[in-house]
Design a protein around this motif. Structure first.
Motif, short mmCIF file in Angstrom:
data_model
loop_
_atom_site.label_atom_id
_atom_site.label_comp_id
_atom_site.label_asym_id
_atom_site.label_seq_id
_atom_site.Cartn_x
_atom_site.Cartn_y
_atom_site.Cartn_z
N LYS A 129 36.44 -25.92 67.06
CA LYS A 129 35.67 -24.95 67.84
C LYS A 129 34.72 -24.22 66.90
O LYS A 129 35.07 -23.85 65.79
CB LYS A 129 36.63 -23.97 68.51
N ARG A 130 33.54 -24.00 67.39
CA ARG A 130 32.56 -23.24 66.60
C ARG A 130 32.70 -21.77 66.93
O ARG A 130 32.71 -21.39 68.09
CB ARG A 130 31.15 -23.72 66.90
N LEU A 131 32.80 -20.97 65.90
CA LEU A 131 32.91 -19.54 66.09
C LEU A 131 31.53 -18.91 65.97
O LEU A 131 30.69 -19.35 65.19
CB LEU A 131 33.85 -18.94 65.05
N ASN A 132 31.32 -17.85 66.74
CA ASN A 132 30.08 -17.11 66.68
C ASN A 132 29.99 -16.39 65.34
O ASN A 132 30.93 -15.71 64.94
CB ASN A 132 30.04 -16.10 67.84
N LYS A 133 28.87 -16.55 64.64
CA LYS A 133 28.74 -15.95 63.31
C LYS A 133 28.06 -14.60 63.34
O LYS A 133 27.82 -14.01 62.29
CB LYS A 133 28.00 -16.91 62.40
N THR A 134 27.70 -14.12 64.52
CA THR A 134 27.04 -12.82 64.60
C THR A 134 27.98 -11.82 65.28
O THR A 134 28.76 -12.19 66.16
CB THR A 134 25.73 -12.91 65.38
N ALA A 135 27.86 -10.57 64.88
CA ALA A 135 28.68 -9.53 65.48
C ALA A 135 28.18 -9.23 66.90
O ALA A 135 26.98 -9.34 67.18
CB ALA A 135 28.61 -8.27 64.64
N PRO A 136 29.07 -8.86 67.79
CA PRO A 136 28.63 -8.51 69.15
C PRO A 136 27.89 -7.18 69.16
O PRO A 136 28.08 -6.32 68.29
CB PRO A 136 29.95 -8.41 69.92
N SER A 137 27.06 -7.00 70.15
CA SER A 137 26.37 -5.73 70.34
C SER A 137 27.23 -4.88 71.25
O SER A 137 27.44 -5.23 72.41
CB SER A 137 24.99 -5.97 70.95
#
Length: 89
Positions: free
Chosen positions: A78-86
């Protein structure tokens, strides 16, 4: 040989033979290819890569001792999101 989706093997072996099996597993993990086969049923090839889950258990009762090693990985990690959520407050 035909392809398999499951491989099972059980035998009575001495510690040197079991070491050879564990060394073969280690070598295959290092190469990223594990091929399990027997003379009758064909071959099951696994392609270990990426992060893997390792589980080691050991137990003992009055008459016997044992340990189990289980290694598991995702075929398509699974690819994880590399940016923090807003998040606003």
């Amino acid at each position: 040989m035909k392809s398999k989706t499951e491989f099972k093997y059980e035998a009575l072996l001495d510690t040197n033979d079991i070491q050879d099996v564990l060394k073969a597993l280690s070598k295959g993990l290092g190469k990223g290819k594990l091929a399990f086969s027997d003379e009758k049923e064909g071959t099951l090839q696994l392609d270990p890569k990426g992060l893997m889950r390792l589980k080691v258990t050991a137990s003992e009762d009055e008459d016997s001792q044992q340990f189990d090693i289980k290694v598991r990985w995702e075929k398509r990690p699974k690819r994880l999101n590399k940016t923090a959520p807003s998040i606003r407050s």
